[in-house]
Structures are given as structure tokens and as C-alpha cells.
Scaffold this motif. Structure first.
Motif, short mmCIF file in Angstrom:
data_model
loop_
_atom_site.label_atom_id
_atom_site.label_comp_id
_atom_site.label_asym_id
_atom_site.label_seq_id
_atom_site.Cartn_x
_atom_site.Cartn_y
_atom_site.Cartn_z
N LYS A 250 -83.86 -17.84 100.58
CA LYS A 250 -83.51 -16.54 101.14
C LYS A 250 -82.94 -15.62 100.08
O LYS A 250 -83.25 -14.42 100.04
CB LYS A 250 -82.50 -16.74 102.27
N ALA A 251 -82.13 -16.17 99.16
CA ALA A 251 -81.53 -15.35 98.11
C ALA A 251 -82.55 -14.92 97.08
O ALA A 251 -82.37 -13.90 96.40
CB ALA A 251 -80.40 -16.12 97.44
N LYS A 253 -85.31 -13.61 97.44
CA LYS A 253 -85.98 -12.35 97.79
C LYS A 253 -85.13 -11.14 97.45
O LYS A 253 -85.62 -10.01 97.50
CB LYS A 253 -86.28 -12.35 99.29
N GLN A 254 -83.88 -11.37 97.11
CA GLN A 254 -83.00 -10.27 96.76
C GLN A 254 -83.19 -9.88 95.30
O GLN A 254 -83.51 -10.72 94.45
CB GLN A 254 -81.54 -10.67 96.99
N PRO A 255 -83.01 -8.60 94.96
CA PRO A 255 -83.14 -8.18 93.55
C PRO A 255 -82.03 -8.78 92.69
O PRO A 255 -80.90 -8.93 93.14
CB PRO A 255 -83.02 -6.65 93.63
N TYR A 257 -81.98 -11.82 91.49
CA TYR A 257 -81.76 -13.24 91.79
C TYR A 257 -81.88 -14.06 90.52
O TYR A 257 -82.77 -13.86 89.70
CB TYR A 257 -82.78 -13.71 92.82
#
Length: 1437
Positions: A250-251, A253-255, A257
């Protein structure tokens, strides 16, 4: 044959507390015979600092301007200068050099509070430089090295610690990004800081950041195959891993990472391992490389040329190994790191649950792993079928495995280990090495000897040249009790070995051995090869020894340890060769020591063959005679483990010498220093047992869980005592209400408080106190594993808070004027809603008509905190009472024992202390309470020092019971004659028991029946059947005949006396039936005694005996627990066998002494009301200007301290000075019994006693002081006035130990007068608080109102003199400079004549009229009684 010459001067042995900060030695004391200055005394090395050096250094001057307390608290504090930090790091902390920084410079910066006042307050994670971070790291490391709290200042900005730790984790990477590599000493400092943070898991701030480095995400560094195997073995862990992967997915997908393995916390440990392998290649280097680098290295020889060990990379590798051991020895860090370090997997513990594994569990797991390997080989490797079909015992042998693996190709090994067994990752670069793969396979499947087996095969003393990488650590947390015991075993073994080697070196130096060919030493008779016991006979001739030395050898007894030495003294040429090139040979080389072996005495016989010093009962007391002749035959038992090692060596090495035929010297150490063997044996025995710790104590002992869980409030309600009879604890109803302010006190009978007389029986509410905050819980957070529990005060070095219990004397403890430790919450409990406390006041039954029947009552007014300690001590669980000396901890402990005995009379209690003096002090106070002497037992040699006419040793108690039996039977015979019964009823205790049932009890029951029917005022007087027996009672007549109830109460008291008498006879019956003294002694110890007292050393020495006798106890009280080694606090808990896998121990109490200066350590320590109310605490000491003085004593007759025999320090000048002060005080009217003279060394104690006897003992005006003793022996005791002699003039010595300092400073109630060398002790950094808090001028003036020998009746002494104002040149924490006419704070007065006494007159200091008489001038050579008599004439004139 080796013979002896003279006895050279002994080399000073290093103390346990090293002299880090000392003054320069006196020139007079360091002069060599030729007039040249001798070498500097011990402690004045390159790493020492003096106060003078600190003030003169440029760093101190910079600190004064930039970060001193005065500078930063000014109106315009200096601005922070990052360039100053960079400059200091570059110039002072070796930031620009390859060599590590000077320890002296680091110490100087730490002393100046560089970290607290400059580095941390100005830390900004956004702008912090490399130099700033490394400076913080070095300062923290220095604090850990000095043993002072390192994280205290970080808590002032606790929110920034997480950012600081992130900067720490990325420090190396950022440095590499700048294109600059960290120097080797910087890497090592970085690693040492890592070790320190992992050793600080008890600090919640540190723990929150550190445990992230070893949490579950670290497993992302494992190879996929290895990870799969681990998750398959523990399904529950697999669920956590899947949850972690979902979070990562899930993390991602965050910018911004960053994958887990690339994050600082995920990369930290793997990076350390990579760095270790990199540095490991630099450990062994060619000699020319080492020479270029300027390193001093250890040389080796190789084919390509000489090689050397580079010390700096080697130190770095050692520190990393230390870190790995620390990580694996703590459960929170071990769980995630075991799979990365296979070598450390052998500890018997479940890595995921933390449960200890038995030997059977470990063996079963090992064979299951071997069987899995055999099944795999049988299925996939036909050429290894022989190995697959062999039995497990063959497969697990290293040589067998090596032979089969050698036949496999490199590719086959890679396939087996990487693909099938998954022991190595495919990405591991080491898989290209076949030897590496073979070693992985061997280390995985070979059977290793268990640690218990290894301990049993290990000799108890490292006399054969063993070595170790580093000392084992005693952390705050342990894996299992076995882990705790193993570390203590290794550490205690090393300490004993060091002490033995030092003593042997000293003995060899005094022997002065040389060669003489006139004789030979016969070969001792040694037992069979590896028998159950190896014995030998040693014959010694004591004819040539002096009388006192011969007596010492004749006192040898069973279990004493001796040492057999082989000495071959070097010749003159060999000695010269040893010292060539400035080399310093060790003691073994210098004296020609070849072999050393230990042995234990089994028996000693004299020349006639009779046993000597036999305590086994084989020699009857009437058969004991003085020894015959001078020949003594010692039958000794050799160390069987060491003997087997020696035999194996002789069998393996061709032509090896039989060392047991070469011994030519026998050495015995002092008995007090020679008890290491039984202690080690006790630890080893415990390691081979299933140690059972009470469930309420186990997790806390290992360092986990909530420390408050062992407190009585946290235990189940059914285990507590709801109703407690406090006996004489409370003096009246008002006292009771004072100590329970948080309870609503309600008396069951109602009425006014004046009508409620003690004793009281208290019933506490049924609520589960301590299990929730609403119930007044006082336990602290689980993050402090070894915090004080129950009624503990000042946990973890902080102030007394919460459930803390401090004890007081003064109005509440027997030492008027001592402070009282104030807890954060007064009384018991802590909720705002008061609970009801039901109190029952009752009239104690009449104990009997004789004075000895009357119980002794308590007169101490215990405080609320002390009462809480008493209540907690009576309840089950753990209680810890903390307080400085003199605050009534002993009185509190005695009251606990008194209340516990009367509430639980069937339970047995064990008393443990560190020293005999403390044990005797506690034991004597218990003797004075209402505990019958027949239930008390004192074990050990210190029983002889008890100040009582009764004998409380085992034999003494048996004799007392037999003597008491005769006395009681005489009373029975007297009663039988009065009843007209045949007198043989008093023949034995058994017949006396029948007499009790048939004649005494029957008459009493008949009396009760008729008296209850009549109930007339004279019924008791007429019907009482024992009038004639009690005719000798002091209060006659027994019954007044006016009130039936009063007379019946009196009659019941008489019957209670009779019942007690026959109860004692029943207890004496066992001693009557047992005919052997040994059986009687054993019965006394195991059944009769209710309170058994011994030192911790005696407990360790006799544990095996206690276990064999089935010794049992329910409660443990430990005095001086702060001074007892950790293992010595653990052994007394296990002096009894377990019952159905359950420990009998129900209660534990410990009372540690303070470890720092009293007021700094106990900041909430206050004064008792007695200090404000008692007039003697407000008045000055007649004739003395101050209640505290440091009196400087210069050289006397040209000498300071002397050492006539090794470690026997004396100072004649100080001895004369303290005796002169004593004489002066006696002239002023001070009672001799109120004055005590103390010294820090035994030699000075004996010298002072000699001076007292010579000067004043026989003089009617002076006499002797109450006691002349050492500081250590005076623990637990006090007096009004104490004169203290510090003795030393070269180095501070063991007085630097803060515990000894606090004890010495807290023995006096009204006046403390210290004599010593000011130039030495004022320059000791550890002693600065004493000089800073209490600066005093020396004054020998008389007060104008005290011209008589004794103050006239009604005359009040003059008021307390004010503290003198600060003088010019005096700095805070320092010692003021004074003119030649006065000695300031004990400082040397200029212009004094050598050998004289500082006697300059001080300025007026108040008093009546503000004037003082001039002191009597000192006359050279005129001391002691003569000086006092001249003072007397001046007073009378």
C-alpha cells in the motif's frame, strides 16, 4: 630446591575504583633514597586530571565563556557557533587525525558539560554537521565509560531524539556522499555508541528508536528460501509477515516510497555486517604497512614476509562482536537476529516465545534436524547413502561429516546448501568458496556440547593460561535464569582468577626463591586416571616457621583451598635478558613460575596421625588435643577437570612433563579471600538444576514485564493478608491517623481517639488495590525492568516517588536528626476517594506475673512512609526499601520481622547481609524485640562479635536449649512436689508432657469451670490451683479479691506462663531424643529456628549443605542489597529444594544503601520533626566553631602515610591529631561514650588505639572513646560526635568509592570532624560535592561561655555559628585560598613548620560577644595528653 631470602616491599595492588582524578603526590612522599623524585604514585598517569589542571586548561576557559552555567544563564548568552564545534572536534577530538582522541581531552569536555549545555541544546536536525553529531556520540560514550547517566540531558528535548537518531543512522551514508570516508577511530566510536544504545533499553525514549532496527522488517534482508523456512516453522509469525507485506504494498503507491531494505533502519544491521567483513581483511597486514601507519602491532610470520595484527581494525572487529553478543543476549533483539548469526544460535531458548528449552528439547530438535538431512540425502544423493543410513550419533560427528563433504564437488555443495537446505542465499558472494560452504554445513549439523556440560568440564579457576575476548556483561535483561547464572559464573571466575594471580605474584616476590641443589621435592601420590575424585597427600614441615606463621598453617581445616606451584627461578643472565629494551616481564617470568594448580583440603593430620581441626564429628570434643610434632600431612582433592586436561595434554604431546611431580611450593591465601571455590560450585550446581523462581518474581528478575507486578497490591486478593495485627507499631490513635492520611480510619468500638489504646489490628478494604489507577496504583511503567517494587523508593536512581518507601530514624528510628525520605504520595494508597480502614483496638493478654514475661515495646514513631514499608513487608510479594544511611531502614526491617513473626508464627525467615557488622546490628535489634531467643540463630564466624552474653551460634543454641531443659524440668519437679505427685515426672520432657496433661491442664479446666459458676470477687483467689508455684512472683498478692475480671485476667496470665513453659519443654524434647551433637545442630537449623541470619558469603559457601539438610524458609530479608553482588542476592533465594516445581518463597525484602552523595541521590530527603523540635540540634557544639570541619594535617615528623606491612596504611600525624581533638572535647565536657573515632584503614585503627592507650586511656579526665573502628565496620551505627581520619597522603584510595563516602559522612548526629590531607582530597573530583556543600574553616578556638570542664546546669550552649562568607579566590565547588593565619576548608596553611599542626586563628564567627579565645600554640613533638593538659591549665587559669 627452592629456598627463601628476604621479604621485599610489596607492590601496590590496583583498587576496584581507579584513581581517575587525583592531585599530584607530595614531593616529600615521593623522594627516592638518593634524593631524586621517585616515580609518580599510582593514579597520576597520563589519563588523570586534577582540579588545578581543569581550571587552567584552554578548553575550560572556552567553556566558561561559551557554555558554562553562568554564561548561558546571563542576560545576553553567547550565540551558538557551529564553527567552534567543528574546531573543537578537529583539534581536540582527533577529527583531523588518524589517531583516536586523547582520553584526557574527552574527559575535560565531559566535565565542562559540553554535551548538556552546548551540543544538545543547540542541536538542529536540519543543520547539524558531521562534527556536531560525532561530538555528541563521543560525549555519550564518555559518560558510559565513567558510569554516569548519559541520557538525562536528552530528556530535556525528548521530542528531538527521534530526529537525532535518524541523523545517527544516516551519518555514514551522508559522509560517503561527501566523498570523505570515516576514519577507523570514528567508525569504532560509532560502533561503541551503538552498543551503548542497545544497552539502554530500560529508557523508554531510547528503546522506542532502537528496537526499530531489529524489528520484523529486518527480515527483508533474508534470502527468500531462508525466509520461507522460518515462516513455515511459526505460522503466527507468518500472519504478521503477510500484514507487513500488505502495508508495504500500500505504501509503495505513495510518492517518495523507499523499499524496506533501503531504509536506514532496515539497512543498519546488514551494513554493520558488511563493514565487519571489510574491516576484517585489514586486521592482518604486512609489517611495512603497519610501520607506515605508526601502529604498534603484534608480529606474526608468514610465507610472504612478516605479518602483524593492526590494532585499530582489530579493536573495531572486537567491538562488533561485542555488539552481536549483546543483541543475542537480550530477548527483544535476539528474536530477529538469530538467523543472521548462526554461530550464536546454540543458547537453549525459543527465539520467538522466549521460553527456556531443556536439554531434552535441544537434543530432540538437533536429532530431528539430522534425520531431515538423512532423508533428503537418501532421496536425492545416492552417493551419500552411507551417510544417510548411518546412525545419528555418527552423522553428528564433525570429522565424519567433513570426510563425506570432501567427496562432493563445489557445484554439488552449492546445490545442497543453496537450493535444497537453503542455508545460504544465492546472492551471498561467499558461495564461491567451497571451504565456506563446508563450514556452514558442519556448523549446522555437528553436535555441540551444551553449555551445562561445558561448565561441568571447566576448571573453577583459570590458572592454566585461558583467556577471553571481553568481560561478560550483567545487563538489565536476561534470556533465562541459566543465562544469568552462566554470566555470573564466568565473571566471578575471572575476578577470582585475577585476585589469585595478584596474590601469587605477591607471594613469589616475598619468597625470594633461588636454586639450591641440596634436596628434592617428592612426587605426590595422585589418584587414578579421571576418577570421581583425585586425591593426594602433601607433607609439610613447620619446624622452621615463626610461631604465628606456624599457627596459621595449623589452623587449616576442611574445604580450605591451597595452591601448588612449580618455581624455577631464572639465573642472573636470564633476568638481564628479560629487561632488555625496556621490556617489563610479568610475574611468572620474573620469578620463574611454571605451573599452578589448586587443591582443596580433605583432612589434616599431625605427626602422630591424629586429625586436626575436625568439624565432622569424628573427633569427640574431649578427645581433642594440641597437635604433635611439626610434620603435617594434608590430604587434598585436586580439580578433576583440570587434572583430566593435564592428562590429555601429556598423552597428546610427546615428551610432555608430568607437572604433578614438579610442585615445590605450597601457598595458602587468607580465608576471607579464599572462598571463591564454593561460590563457583554453588553457581555450577544451580546451572545443573531446574531453577524455580516464584512466578510473581520470575519475569521481573529476568528484566521483563511490569515491576509493579511483584508488589503485594498486584497479587491476587486471596494471597494477601486482609487483616494485619501491627502490634506496637503505632504509639497512639493520632499516630495511626497520621500514617494513613488517604484512608478514612474507623475504630470498630467507636469512641474518642484518646480511648483507643494500642495495639491495633487493621482490616483493609477488599478492593483489588494497585490493579488500576482508580485504586491508587503506584507501580511504574513496564519499561523499567529493575525498578524498585512494592514499597520501593527512588527507583532507577531518581527521587522517591509513587510507591516509594524511605525509612527514617530521628523521631522515627533511633538516630535523632537524620533525614526522612519523603515519598511522592503520603500514606498508603493514592486515590482521591478515601477508603475505609477498619481498626480494632484490643487489650493484649496478660503475659504472666514475672518481669521476663513482659514483652518489650516499640518506642519509635514510624512515619507514613515507614509504615507503608512495614505493611508491604508483611504482605506477600517483593518489597524494596531505599534510603541513605541513618534514615531508619534497619528499624523498619526489625519492625517488619516483629509484625511478621506474630502474624505468621509458623513461617521461617532468612536474614541475609553483605557484612558481618550489618548482620549483627540487625540481629541485635531483633533480639531486643518480642521474639523468643530460642527461635533465633546466627550462622557464620561473625557471631562471636555480637554484643551479648548469649551464644546464638548453632552449638551455642543447642547448649542453651539443653540448659533451658534442665531449668524447666526443675520447675516441673517443684510443681510436682507441690501437687504431691511422684517426682520422676520431671525426668524427661516426655514425662513432663504427661504431667501437663494429667495434672496441670486438668486442674486449670476444673478451676475455670468452678470460677465461672461463682463469679464472685474472691472466687479466683480462693480457687486458683497454682498459688504455691507462683509464690515467688514479684507482685504479691497475685489476686486482690476485689474484681473478678481483673483477677481472672491475672490468672490467665499465670496459666499462659505455664503453657509457655511446657511448650518450651516440648520443643526441647527433640534435643533430648537426639544424642549426637551434629543431629541436634541440624535439627535446630532446619526445624527449630524461625529466624536464621547469615551473610551472603556464608549462604554461597554452605548452599550444598543446606540442600542436603532440606533447609526450608518462607521469607527472605536482604540487608545492604546495594553492596551485594547480583549473584550473591540470587543464591540465598535458592537455598532450599523446590516442592512440586513450586518455590516456597512468599516474601522478599531488600534494603540497598545509597550509591551517591546523600542529598544529590535523595533530593526529596527532608528533616524529621525532631530536628526542629529537639534543642540539641539547634545549639552549637561547645568549644568548636562548627558542626562540620575538615582539618588539614601536613607531614608529621617529615612523613605522611606509611605502609609498614602490605596494605597496612598508617598516618601518625592524623592519629595524634584525632586523639588530641578527643582530649580537648573531653575537657569541654563531652561524654566519652558520645564520641567515636573512625578511620578508613585497619592499620590506622590500630595506631589510633595505641595512641589512645598511650596518651589518655588511663587519665581520669579523658578515658577512651566509645569506639575506635573503621568506616566499613561502623555501618549501621551512629554516635553524636565522630572524628574521622582519612589516612592517605599519596593517592585517594578506596575512599573515592561513593558508597564508603556516604557511610562515613552520615555516622554523626551532632558533629563530624575530619582530619586529612586537603591538597589530596580537595582535588578529587568525586569528593567535590562534600567540599562544595559544606565548606568549613578549621578552628580550635573555645567558646567564651564554655570555660569550665562541664557546662553548668541551665547554661545553654552558644547558638550555631553562621557559615563563613565566600572568600576572595574561592570558586564554586572549589576550596578558597587563605592567608597564612588560617586554614580554609582544611587547606594547607602557608608557612607551617614541617611536622607541626595548623593552628592559625580564624576570624570571629559570631557566638556570644562575637569573640573567640586564641588557640593554644602548638609545640613540636607535644601531642596527646600533654597538649590537653596545657589546654586544661589555660582554661583554669
Amino acid at each position: 630446591m627452592v629456598q627463601g631470602e628476604g621479604i621485599p616491599n610489596k607492590r601496590a595492588r590496583p583498587t576496584s575504583v581507579q584513581d581517575v582524578l587525583v592531585s599530584q603526590p607530595d614531593v616529600q612522599d615521593t623522594q627516592a633514597p638518593g634524593g631524586k623524585p621517585a616515580a609518580a604514585a599510582k593514579g597520576s598517569s597520563a589519563h588523570t586530571l586534577t582540579v588545578k589542571e581543569i581550571h587552567q586548561d584552554k578548553l575550560t576557559q572556552t567553556a566558561q565563556k561559551q557554555w558554562s552555567t553562568k554564561a548561558i544563564s546571563s542576560k545576553a548568552p553567547p550565540a551558538f557557533q557551529p564553527e567552534l564545534v567543528a574546531s573543537i572536534y578537529r583539534d581536540e577530538l582527533a577529527g583531523a587525525r588518524d589517531e583516536p582522541p586523547s582520553l584526557k581531552r574527552v574527559m575535560l569536555l565531559e566535565v565542562s558539560q559540553y554535551l548538556e549545555n552546548y551540543l544538545w541544546p543547540n542541536f538542529d536536525p536540519a543543520t547539524a554537521t558531521f562534527e556536531h553529531l560525532m561530538s555528541i556520540i563521543l560525549m555519550v560514550n564518555e559518560k558510559f565509560r565513567e558510569g554516569v547517566p548519559a541520557w538525562t540531558c536528552f530528556h530535556t528535548r525528548e521530542g528531538l531524539f527521534a530526529d537525532f537518531f535518524k541523523c545517527f543512522l544516516t551519518l555514514k551514508a551522508r559522509r560517503e556522499e561527501q566523498g570523505v570516508a570515516m576514519r577507523m577511530h570514528e567508525r569504532t566510536s560509532y560502533l561503541v555508541f551503538t552498543i551503548n544504545v542497545f544497552q539502554s533499553l530500560e529508557d523508554e525514549m531510547v528503546r522506542a528508536q532502537v528496537l526499530r532496527l531489529v524489528s520484523l522488517p529486518l527480515w527483508q534482508a533474508l534470502s527468500p528460501g531462508r525466509l520461507q523456512l522460518e515462516l513455515h516453522g511459526l505460522p503466527q509469525l507468518g500472519k504478521h509477515w503477510k500484514h507487513l507485506l500488505k502495508k508495504e504494498q500500500k505504501a509503495s503507491k505513495q510518492p517518495g516510497y523507499v523499499p524496506g531494505p533501503q531504509r536506514p533502519e532496515g539497512r543498519f544491521v546488514p551494513a554493520l555486517l558488511d563493514e565487519f567483513l571489510e574491516v576484517l581483511d585489514q586486521v592482518v597486514v604486512p609489517a611495512e604497512v603497519s610501520a607506515v601507519n605508526g601502529e604498534s602491532s603484534e608480529a606474526m610470520q608468514a610465507e610472504g614476509g612478516p605479518l602483524v595484527l593492526s590494532p585499530r581494525p582489530l579493536l573495531h572487529c572486537e567491538r562488533l562482536l561485542e555488539l552481536l553478543v549483546d543483541l543475542l543476549s537480550q530477548l527483544p533483539t535476539r528474536r530477529q537476529l538469530v538467523d543472521l548469526f548462526q554461530f550464536y544460535m546454540t543458547f537453549p531458548i525459543n527465539d520467538h516465545t522466549g521460553e527456556a528449552l531443556t536439554d531434552e528439547d535441544v537434543t530432540q530438535a538437533h536429532y530431528e534436524k539430522v534425520c531431515q538431512l538423512q532423508r533428503l540425502l537418501f532421496k536425492h544423493w545416492p552417493k551419500l547413502h552411507d551417510l544417510a543410513l548411518a546412525n545419528c550419533g555418527t552423522v553428528e560427528k564433525r570429522e565424519v561429516l567433513r570426510r563425506h563433504l570432501a567427496s562432493m564437488s563445489h557445484e554439488d555443495l552449492m546445490k545442497l546448501l543453496v537450493k535444497q537446505l537453503r542455508l545460504v542465499s544465492e546472492a551471498d558472494p561467499w558461495i564461491a568458496s567451497k571451504p565456506f560452504l563446508q563450514e556452514v554445513m558442519l556448523s549446522t549439523y555437528e553436535r555441540r556440547r551444551s553449555q551445562r556440560e561445558g561448565t561441568m568440564c571447566r576448571c573453577l579457576c583459570m590458572l592454566a593460561g585461558e583467556g577471553c575476548l571481553a568481560l561478560p556483561k550483567l545487563n538489565l535483561q536476561f534470556l533465562t535464569p541459566h543465562d544469568y547464572l552462566l554470566r555470573n559464573f564466568n565473571l566471578f571466575r575471572l575476578e577470582a582468577t585475577y585476585a589469585i594471580r595478584e596474590d601469587l605474584a605477591d607471594a613469589l616476590g616475598r619468597v625470594g626463591a633461588y636454586w639450591d641443589d641440596s634436596g628434592d621435592v617428592p612426587v605426590p601420590a595422585v589418584g587414578e586416571f579421571k576418577p570421581a575424585a583425585v586425591t593426594a597427600d602433601i607433607v609439610i614441615d613447620t619446624r622452621s616457621l615463626r610461631g604465628n606463621i606456624r599457627a596459621e598453617w595449623d589452623e587449616l581445616k576442611l574445604h580450605d583451598v591451597l595452591f601448588l606451584l612449580t618455581i624455577r627461578p631464572p639465573c642472573g643472565a636470564e633476568v638481564a635478558e628479560m629487561f632488555e629494551g625496556g621490556r617489563k616481564p610479568n610475574a611468572a617470568e620474573k620469578y620463574g613460575l611454571v605451573y599452578v594448580r589448586g587443591c582443596e583440603i580433605i583432612e589434616v593430620k599431625d605427626e602422630g596421625g591424629r586429625l586436626m581441626n575436625d568439624f565432622t564429628g569424628r573427633v569427640k570434643p574431649h578427645e581433642q588435643k594440641p597437635p604433635e610434632g611439626f610434620l603435617r600431612t594434608l590430604t587434598v582433592a585436586l580439580d578433576t577437570a583440570q587434572y583430566q586436561l593435564d592428562m590429555n595434554h601429556m598423552a597428546r604431546v610427546k615428551g610432555a612433563e608430568d607437572m604433578y611431580g614438579t610442585f615445590n611450593l605450597l601457598v595458602v591465601r587468607k580465608a576471607k579471600e579464599n572462598n571463591f571455590k564454593p561460590v563457583l560450585e554453588s553457581i555450577r550446581d544451580l546451572m545443573n538444576e531446574d531453577v524455580i523462581i516464584p512466578p510473581w518474581l520470575r519475569d521481573i528478575f529476568l528484566g521483563y514485564g511490569d515491576p509493579g507486578a511483584a508488589q503485594w497490591r498486584s497479587l491476587p486478593i486471596e494471597q494477601r493478608l486482609r487483616t494485619v495485627d501491627f502490634k506496637d507499631t503505632f504509639l497512639n490513635a493520632q499516630h495511626l491517623r497520621e500514617v494513613f492520611p488517604d484512608y478514612e480510619v474507623r475504630f470498630a468500638s467507636g469512641g474518642k481517639d484518646e480511648e483507643q489504646l494500642p495495639p491495633y489490628r487493621l482490616t483493609f478494604p477488599m478492593e483489588a488495590e494497585g490493579q488500576g489507577e482508580e485504586d491508587g496504583a503506584t507501580s511504574d511503567a513496564p519499561s523499567k525492568p529493575h525498578q524498585s517494587d512494592g514499597a520501593a523508593a527512588a527507583p532507577s536512581g531518581r527521587d522517591a516517588q509513587g510507591g516509594g518507601v524511605g525509612a527514617d530514624r530521628g523521631a522515627g528510628g533511633g538516630s535523632d536528626g537524620a533525614g526522612a525520605l519523603v515519598a511522592g504520595s503520603s500514606g498508603v494508597g493514592g486515590s482521591s476517594r478515601k477508603k475505609e480502614l477498619l481498626v480494632e483496638s484490643y487489650v493484649p493478654p496478660d503475659p504472666g506475673p514475672y518481669p521476663e514475661d513482659k514483652p518489650r515495646t516499640n518506642s519509635v514513631r514510624f512515619t507514613a512512609v515507614q509504615t507503608e514499608a512495614i505493611m508491604s513487608g508483611v504482605q506477600p510479594g517483593l518489597t524494596m526499601v531505599v534510603g541513605p544511611p541513618g534514615t531508619g531502614k534497619t528499624d523498619t526491617a526489625v519492625q517488619i520481622m516483629h509484625v511478621l513473626y506474630h502474624n505468621c508464627p509458623g513461617q521461617r525467615t532468612l536474614l541475609i547481609t553483605h557484612s558481618n557488622q550489618a548482620l549483627n546490628d540487625l540481629f541485635q535489634k531483633i533480639m531486643e524485640r518480642n521474639v523468643p531467643a530460642r527461635y533465633l540463630l546466627r550462622l557464620g564466624m561473625g557471631e562471636q562479635e555480637l554484643e551479648t552474653e548469649q551464644d546464638f551460634s548453632r552449638v551455642g543454641r543447642v547448649n542453651a536449649m539443653l540448659a533451658r531443659r534442665l531449668e524447666l524440668l526443675a520447675q516441673v519437679e517443684k510443681m510436682a512436689r507441690q501437687f504431691g505427685v511422684v517426682e520422676d515426672v520431671a525426668y524427661t520432657c516426655e514425662t513432663a508432657g504427661y504431667f501437663w496433661l494429667l495434672h496441670v491442664l486438668s486442674r486449670w479446666e476444673k478451676f475455670l469451670l468452678h470460677a465461672e459458676r461463682l463469679r464472685t470477687p474472691n472466687a479466683v483467689q480462693e480457687l486458683f490451683p497454682f498459688h504455691e508455684f507462683f509464690a515467688d512472683a514479684p507482685s504479691q498478692p497475685l489476686f486482690k479479691g476485689k474484681n473478678y475480671e481483673e483477677d481472672m485476667s491475672r490468672a490467665r496470665g499465670c496459666f499462659r506462663h505455664l503453657r509457655t513453659m511446657f511448650q518450651e519443654l516440648e520443643e526441647c524434647r527433640a534435643f533430648e531424643l537426639l544424642k549426637g551433637q551434629a543431629d541436634r545442630v541440624n535439627y535446630l537449623m532446619t526445624r527449630q529456628a524461625k529466624i536464621v541470619a547469615m551473610t551472603c558469603t556464608h549462604a554461597a559457601l554452605r548452599r550444598r549443605e543446606f540442600i542436603d539438610l532440606a533447609f526450608k524458609y518462607d521469607n527472605l530479608l536482604m540487608e545492604e542489597s546495594g553492596q551485594i553482588l547480583e549473584i550473591e542476592t540470587f543464591i540465598p533465594m535458592l537455598l532450599q529444594r523446590r516442592e512440586d516445581d513450586v518455590s516456597r518463597l512468599q516474601r522478599g525484602r531488600a534494603r540497598p544503601h545509597t550509591h551517591t552523595h546523600t542529598h544529590r541521590r535523595y533530593r526529596s530527603l527532608g528533616d524529621l520533626p525532631a530536628v526542629d523540635l529537639n534543642p540539641r540540634f539547634k545549639a552549637a557544639n561547645p568549644g568548636l566553631a562548627f558542626d562540620y570541619q575538615f582539618i588539614n594535617v601536613p607531614n608529621f615528623l617529615g612523613r605522611g602515610e606509611i605502609e609498614p606491612t602490605p596494605y597496612f596504611y598508617q598516618n601518625l600525624g592524623e592519629a595524634e591529631m584525632v586523639v588530641s581533638i578527643f582530649c580537648f572535647m573531653r575537657l569541654m565536657g563531652y561524654p566519652a561514650e558520645k564520641i567515636t573515632i573512625l578511620s578508613t584503614y585497619n592499620g590506622q585503627k590500630h595506631l589510633i588505639r595505641d595512641v589512645v592507650e598511650r596518651r589518655c586511656a588511663q587519665h581520669p579526665l579523658f578515658g577512651r572513646p566509645a569506639k575506635v573502628s573503621t568506616v566499613d565496620k561502623y555501618q549501621g551505627q551512629q554516635n553524636d560526635y565522630v572524628l574521622l581520619s582519612l589516612v592517605r597522603t599519596r593517592v585517594v584510595g578506596h575512599f573515592r568509592d561513593v558508597r564508603r563516602l556516604v557511610v562515613a559522612m552520615s555516622r554523626a548526629r551532632l558533629g563530624l570532624y575530619i582530619v586529612g590531607r586537603q591538597s589530596l582530597f580537595a582535588n578529587c573530583f568525586e569528593l567535590q560535592p562534600v567540599f562544595r556543600i559544606r565548606p568549613r574553616y578549621m578552628s580550635t578556638s573555645l567558646c567564651p561561655d564554655s570555660h569550665g570542664l562541664v557546662l553548668p546546669a541551665g547554661v545553654v550552649p552558644p547558638p550555631q555559628y553562621p557559615v563563613p562568607a565566600q572568600q576572595p579566590g574561592e570558586e564554586e565547588g572549589g576550596v578558597p585560598e587563605q592567608p597564612a593565619t588560617a586554614a580554609a576548608g582544611g587547606a594547607d596553611a602557608e608557612g607551617e613548620e614541617e611536622g607541626g599542626t595548623a593552628t592559625g586563628a580564624s576570624a570571629p564567627q559570631g557566638g556570644a560577644g562575637g569573640q573567640q579565645d586564641a588557640p593554644t600554640p602548638a609545640v613540636k613533638g607535644d601531642t596527646g595528653a600533654a597538649a590537653a593538659e596545657r589546654g586544661l591549665k589555660k582554661l583554669q587559669g
